[in-house]
Motif scaffolding. Structure first.
Motif, mmCIF file in Angstrom:
data_model
loop_
_atom_site.group_PDB
_atom_site.id
_atom_site.type_symbol
_atom_site.label_atom_id
_atom_site.label_comp_id
_atom_site.label_asym_id
_atom_site.label_seq_id
_atom_site.Cartn_x
_atom_site.Cartn_y
_atom_site.Cartn_z
ATOM 1 N N ALA A 138 33.926 45.461 33.615
ATOM 2 C CA ALA A 138 34.117 45.359 32.172
ATOM 3 C C ALA A 138 34.648 43.995 31.790
ATOM 4 O O ALA A 138 34.215 43.384 30.809
ATOM 5 C CB ALA A 138 35.076 46.449 31.702
ATOM 6 N N LEU A 139 35.607 43.473 32.552
ATOM 7 C CA LEU A 139 36.191 42.170 32.243
ATOM 8 C C LEU A 139 35.182 41.051 32.445
ATOM 9 O O LEU A 139 35.220 40.050 31.744
ATOM 10 C CB LEU A 139 37.417 41.950 33.132
ATOM 11 C CG LEU A 139 38.574 42.926 32.871
ATOM 12 C CD1 LEU A 139 39.668 42.708 33.896
ATOM 13 C CD2 LEU A 139 39.131 42.744 31.474
ATOM 14 N N LEU A 140 34.296 41.212 33.432
ATOM 15 C CA LEU A 140 33.326 40.166 33.739
ATOM 16 C C LEU A 140 32.198 40.109 32.744
ATOM 17 O O LEU A 140 31.711 39.050 32.397
ATOM 18 C CB LEU A 140 32.772 40.388 35.155
ATOM 19 C CG LEU A 140 31.819 39.321 35.687
ATOM 20 C CD1 LEU A 140 32.573 37.991 35.805
ATOM 21 C CD2 LEU A 140 31.263 39.736 37.021
ATOM 22 N N VAL A 141 31.748 41.279 32.281
ATOM 23 C CA VAL A 141 30.592 41.317 31.370
ATOM 24 C C VAL A 141 30.967 42.013 30.072
ATOM 25 O O VAL A 141 30.168 42.720 29.470
ATOM 26 C CB VAL A 141 29.399 42.025 32.050
ATOM 27 C CG1 VAL A 141 28.929 41.238 33.238
ATOM 28 C CG2 VAL A 141 29.785 43.440 32.463
ATOM 29 N N GLY A 142 32.161 41.780 29.616
ATOM 30 C CA GLY A 142 32.655 42.480 28.427
ATOM 31 C C GLY A 142 31.805 42.252 27.202
ATOM 32 O O GLY A 142 31.555 43.171 26.414
ATOM 33 N N ALA A 143 31.340 40.997 27.000
ATOM 34 C CA ALA A 143 30.581 40.723 25.781
ATOM 35 C C ALA A 143 29.297 41.528 25.748
ATOM 36 O O ALA A 143 28.918 42.073 24.706
ATOM 37 C CB ALA A 143 30.256 39.230 25.704
ATOM 38 N N MET A 144 28.620 41.635 26.896
ATOM 39 C CA MET A 144 27.369 42.393 26.937
ATOM 40 C C MET A 144 27.614 43.869 26.720
ATOM 41 O O MET A 144 26.872 44.543 26.013
ATOM 42 C CB MET A 144 26.677 42.160 28.284
ATOM 43 C CG MET A 144 25.351 42.882 28.442
ATOM 44 S SD MET A 144 24.555 42.491 29.993
ATOM 45 C CE MET A 144 25.721 43.206 31.139
ATOM 46 N N LEU B 281 39.376 37.568 40.616
ATOM 47 C CA LEU B 281 39.649 38.870 41.221
ATOM 48 C C LEU B 281 38.386 39.721 41.301
ATOM 49 O O LEU B 281 38.186 40.470 42.265
ATOM 50 C CB LEU B 281 40.728 39.601 40.420
ATOM 51 C CG LEU B 281 42.141 38.997 40.508
ATOM 52 C CD1 LEU B 281 43.071 39.729 39.564
ATOM 53 C CD2 LEU B 281 42.652 39.053 41.932
ATOM 54 N N THR B 282 37.561 39.604 40.301
ATOM 55 C CA THR B 282 36.299 40.362 40.317
ATOM 56 C C THR B 282 35.438 39.943 41.503
ATOM 57 O O THR B 282 34.868 40.776 42.205
ATOM 58 C CB THR B 282 35.534 40.137 39.000
ATOM 59 O OG1 THR B 282 36.336 40.558 37.905
ATOM 60 C CG2 THR B 282 34.222 40.916 38.994
ATOM 61 N N SER B 283 35.355 38.634 41.742
ATOM 62 C CA SER B 283 34.576 38.143 42.885
ATOM 63 C C SER B 283 35.180 38.616 44.207
ATOM 64 O O SER B 283 34.461 38.996 45.135
ATOM 65 C CB SER B 283 34.523 36.614 42.850
ATOM 66 O OG SER B 283 33.871 36.163 41.682
ATOM 67 N N GLN B 284 36.531 38.569 44.275
ATOM 68 C CA GLN B 284 37.190 39.014 45.501
ATOM 69 C C GLN B 284 36.922 40.491 45.769
ATOM 70 O O GLN B 284 36.635 40.881 46.907
ATOM 71 C CB GLN B 284 38.700 38.760 45.400
ATOM 72 C CG GLN B 284 39.086 37.302 45.452
ATOM 73 C CD GLN B 284 40.581 37.092 45.277
ATOM 74 O OE1 GLN B 284 41.316 38.036 45.027
ATOM 75 N NE2 GLN B 284 41.021 35.853 45.393
ATOM 76 N N LEU B 285 37.028 41.292 44.746
ATOM 77 C CA LEU B 285 36.806 42.721 44.942
ATOM 78 C C LEU B 285 35.357 43.016 45.304
ATOM 79 O O LEU B 285 35.066 43.899 46.112
ATOM 80 C CB LEU B 285 37.211 43.491 43.682
ATOM 81 C CG LEU B 285 37.215 45.013 43.819
ATOM 82 C CD1 LEU B 285 38.128 45.459 44.951
ATOM 83 C CD2 LEU B 285 37.629 45.673 42.516
ATOM 84 N N ALA B 286 34.417 42.260 44.699
ATOM 85 C CA ALA B 286 33.000 42.434 45.058
ATOM 86 C C ALA B 286 32.777 42.103 46.531
ATOM 87 O O ALA B 286 32.024 42.783 47.235
ATOM 88 C CB ALA B 286 32.122 41.555 44.167
ATOM 89 N N ALA B 287 33.464 41.037 47.004
ATOM 90 C CA ALA B 287 33.329 40.670 48.418
ATOM 91 C C ALA B 287 33.911 41.754 49.322
ATOM 92 O O ALA B 287 33.340 42.081 50.372
ATOM 93 C CB ALA B 287 34.031 39.328 48.673
ATOM 94 N N VAL B 288 35.056 42.321 48.908
ATOM 95 C CA VAL B 288 35.661 43.400 49.693
ATOM 96 C C VAL B 288 34.726 44.607 49.736
ATOM 97 O O VAL B 288 34.554 45.242 50.774
ATOM 98 C CB VAL B 288 37.027 43.793 49.097
ATOM 99 C CG1 VAL B 288 37.555 45.064 49.752
ATOM 100 C CG2 VAL B 288 38.021 42.662 49.293
ATOM 101 N N GLY C 63 40.134 33.497 33.712
ATOM 102 C CA GLY C 63 39.733 32.881 34.968
ATOM 103 C C GLY C 63 40.233 33.657 36.170
ATOM 104 O O GLY C 63 39.517 33.827 37.163
ATOM 105 N N GLN C 64 41.478 34.154 36.088
ATOM 106 C CA GLN C 64 42.033 34.951 37.184
ATOM 107 C C GLN C 64 41.271 36.267 37.344
ATOM 108 O O GLN C 64 41.013 36.713 38.469
ATOM 109 C CB GLN C 64 43.516 35.211 36.928
ATOM 110 C CG GLN C 64 44.374 33.960 37.047
ATOM 111 C CD GLN C 64 45.819 34.214 36.682
ATOM 112 O OE1 GLN C 64 46.124 35.160 35.958
ATOM 113 N NE2 GLN C 64 46.716 33.368 37.168
ATOM 114 N N VAL C 65 40.929 36.872 36.224
ATOM 115 C CA VAL C 65 40.168 38.129 36.285
ATOM 116 C C VAL C 65 38.804 37.898 36.938
ATOM 117 O O VAL C 65 38.344 38.684 37.772
ATOM 118 C CB VAL C 65 40.009 38.733 34.883
ATOM 119 C CG1 VAL C 65 38.977 39.869 34.886
ATOM 120 C CG2 VAL C 65 41.345 39.239 34.376
ATOM 121 N N GLY C 66 38.156 36.793 36.560
ATOM 122 C CA GLY C 66 36.866 36.493 37.180
ATOM 123 C C GLY C 66 36.989 36.294 38.676
ATOM 124 O O GLY C 66 36.153 36.758 39.465
#
Length: 437
Positions: A16-22, A65-72, A60-63
């Motif tokens: 949601a935080l990454l693609v909130g606008a869409m 964290l989103t990448s980190q969680l996707a990698a995990v 920026g931090q949320v983005g």
């Protein structure tokens, strides 16, 4: 499939935080809270600029964290695929072991049958010996004058001589028949013994094959247990990292009400998706029930049977043509999740149920299911085709394609039957298997 459990709620927040606008453009707007009774404070330009900078930093931090969680999550999915390879190898070894044991049992029964034949042949030899002994004893008791020469010497005239000659021939034929009978009995016994020995050797070979299969199964289980134990430790580390990311995410989302609103909007959207899946499962279950107890026909029937089980828990080794069943022990991660105490499906068990209603029987092993029907290139798949994933040439997962780029699957221990987009990476086999149409 792998044994993973990353909360969908937390993933939803990050997406949601990454693609909130869409999401906001496609999701229904939520009503703003009622204004407070007193007017809000009027911030200075400096405060507004600081707030803007803080939000940019937080975004920026949320983005990140989103990448980190996707990698995990990707790391956990890859680990799960490796774990299932070991589990499915153990499953295959158990199936092969049972086949070898059955073959050995058939060979042992054959040995028993040939032993009975050999005993019968021995009886025949003994009987032939008795007949020959009786003949010799009679001939001995009658003496020389009762033999062929004596009969001829005692003839009174030519006619009597002919009769005595015929009688002598009959005695000779009786003696020859006794000898022939004994010889045939000996040959029969030799043949029966030979068949018995061959059957016994065959039984020993099959028993040795069964023992070898058992050793292979034990080795595969031991290997799986070691890999799964290591997997548990890795998953524990992933879970610790996830918890840390959750804490950071909670801290960031608490700083700005706008991000929290986006989160709620996405959760509302996620709830709508879950409700739609539940509705689809209910509708499919209704169609399956409406078909009655008989065999359902067509691709739609197979898909409906699979969709009707959405939400049913994953249980390794569970599922058959009649529905979910209790899982079995694997000596590792599945046991840690208590699959043997659960009633549900594993990936291949769900396929047994989906196609069981079509009157199609499948083995409870994804590798064998791959060769159960017609091969179709992935570019030409249709609803009702089975999709497979492999690692190092070994198939470890199967799902049912339902159309529109989606599939239904029983994913892994800790999960449940679900609808998800087709995963085109991660070892997807280039061919699907088509059983219907």
């Amino acid at each position: 499939m792998a044994l993973l459990h990353v909360p969908a709620r937390r993933v939803a927040v990050l997406v949601a935080l990454l693609v909130g606008a869409m999401i906001l453009s496609s999701s229904p707007a939520m009503a703003d809270p009622a204004p407070p009774p007193s007017p809000p404070p009027n911030p200075s330009d400096q405060q507004l600029d600081q707030s803007k900078n803080d939000m940019a930093t937080a975004a920026g931090q949320v983005g990140k964290l989103t990448s980190q969680l996707a990698a995990v999550q990707a790391e956990a999915d890859a680990l799960g695929a490796k774990l299932e390879v070991r589990q499915e190898s153990a499953n295959k070894a158990l199936v092969d072991l049972q086949v070898a044991r059955d073959a050995a049992q058939v060979a042992a029964q054959r040995v028993q049958a040939t032993q009975l034949e050999a005993a019968a042949a021995a009886d025949a030899i003994e009987q032939a010996h008795r007949q020959l002994d009786e003949f010799i004893a009679v001939a001995y008791e009658q003496g020389v004058q009762s033999g062929s020469f004596g009969l001829l010497m005692e003839a009174s005239d030519p006619s009597d001589l002919v009769q005595r000659a015929e009688f002598t021939q009959a005695i000779a034929e009786q003696q020859s028949a006794a000898l022939d009978g004994m010889q045939r009995a000996r040959i029969a016994k030799v043949n029966a013994d030979s068949v018995a020995r061959a059957a016994e050797l065959d039984a020993v070979a099959k028993q040795n094959a069964a023992a070898g299969a058992k050793r292979s199964a034990d080795s595969a289980v031991a290997t799986a247990q070691a890999a799964l134990s290591a997997g548990i430790a890795q998953l524990h580390q992933v879970d610790l990292r996830r918890a840390d990311l959750e804490h950071q995410l909670d801290t960031l989302t608490a700083k700005d009400s706008g991000l929290r609103a986006q989160r709620q909007r996405y959760l509302a959207y996620q709830a709508q998706v879950a409700a739609a899946a539940k509705s689809a499962a209910a509708a499919a279950a209704g169609r399956v029930a409406g078909a009655g107890a008989g065999t359902v026909g067509g691709v739609r029937g197979a898909i409906d049977r699979a969709l009707s089980q959405i939400g049913v828990t994953y249980a390794w080794g569970g599922g058959n043509a009649r529905g979910p069943t209790r899982g079995i022990r694997d000596g590792g991660v599945a046991d840690a999740f208590g699959d043997f105490r659960k009633t549900g499906f594993d990936c291949s068990g769900l396929m047994l149920y989906a196609f069981g209603g079509m009157g199609i029987g499948l083995p409870h092993y994804s590798g064998y299911q791959y060769n159960a029907g017609k091969k179709v290139p992935i570019s030409q798949i249709r609803p009702g085709d089975m999709l497979f994933w492999s690692e190092d040439g070994s198939i470890h997962h199967v799902a049912l394609y339902i159309g529109d780029g989606k599939m239904v699957e029983a994913p892994y221990s800790g999960g449940a039957v679900r609808i998800t987009p087709v995963r085109y990476g991660g070892g997807l086999m280039p061919y699907a298997t088509r059983l219907l149409g």
